[in-house]
Design an enzyme around this catalytic site. Sequence first.
Site, mmCIF file in Angstrom:
data_model
loop_
_atom_site.group_PDB
_atom_site.id
_atom_site.type_symbol
_atom_site.label_atom_id
_atom_site.label_comp_id
_atom_site.label_asym_id
_atom_site.label_seq_id
_atom_site.Cartn_x
_atom_site.Cartn_y
_atom_site.Cartn_z
ATOM 1 N N HIS A 156 0.840 -1.198 0.000
ATOM 2 C CA HIS A 156 0.000 0.000 0.000
ATOM 3 C C HIS A 156 0.876 1.249 0.000
ATOM 4 O O HIS A 156 2.064 1.188 0.338
ATOM 5 C CB HIS A 156 -0.927 0.043 1.222
ATOM 6 N N LYS A 160 -0.512 4.884 4.472
ATOM 7 C CA LYS A 160 -1.346 3.926 5.223
ATOM 8 C C LYS A 160 -0.752 3.714 6.611
ATOM 9 O O LYS A 160 0.441 3.511 6.769
ATOM 10 C CB LYS A 160 -1.443 2.598 4.461
#
Length: 267
Positions: A156, A160
């Site tokens: 990600h 995040k």
Amino acid sequence: MTVKIAILGAAGRMGRALVNAIAQQPGAQLVAAIDRYNVPESGLDAGSLAGLPALGVFISSDIDEALARTDVLIDFTRPEGTMAAIAACQRAGKPIVIGTTGFTPEQKAVIAAATRKVGVCQAANFSVGVNVLIKLVEDAARTLGDAYDVEIVEAHHRHKVDAPSGTALALGEAAAAGLGRNLKQVAIYGREGHTGARETQTIGFATVRGGDVIGDHTVMYLGEGERVELTHKASSRSNFAGGAVRAALWLAGQPAGSYSMRDVLAL
Ligand code: NAD
């Protein structure tokens, strides 16, 4: 039949993606765009805000007024927003699609209680592709069985804040279910130093963070002489929005109850 949809959180990132997804979906019509009463976007046209031609639907904060003209509400906000939405949907007798994440156990209990009165479709990930992957992962684990080691890798973007992703955990749950294991007992969330040989039955997670990756997930089944890899890569938020709109169209025709994307997609 056209399904009239209201969005809660319409000024947000997912809210704007939802306005686009509804515009592209035959049989769906945006009738209300709701957000907090003090957002800077208050009073602006939801279509213009989403980069579309003006729709004549303006960002407002009156959820009860909006629900009176709506078949189904889609909520992508924060848990407090969802709690207000759940109460309003019960007052109005209208179903709700919940995309918001991060609920406390008490808030989850409020949502569960509401499913006795209205239809509630909830998913941590509304991507149709991810939900198909979750099903495939369970089926593959069941067929491949204990002879294959299961490892899950996710990547990600650099912003995040939690790891592994909720979707990686859902994939782990699916693999564990297929193998008849309890994920809590077999999950390994990181390896470092002298770890010893891999214990059979464990399910390992590895996390990559960086750049602008929206979300990549791979489940590996590593056997003797071969390995199987099942991968999903998200390249835009539109896949979450499209799945949530699909869920809304489906939910509008359902009785009160608790539903997930498994029900929507008949997986
Ligand atoms: P965002 O911050 O861009 O947008 C949230 C919007 O909700 C904002 O416009 C904000 O003003 C509004 N809001 C906040 N509290 C509110 C309240 N009490 N009442 C009314 N409106 C309120 O966030 P985002 O990236 O759009 O994500 C929103 C939520 O959706 C997060 O919980 C995120 O984790 C979740 N999400 C879920 C999926 C999925 O597939 N289930 C996918 C992406 C994001």
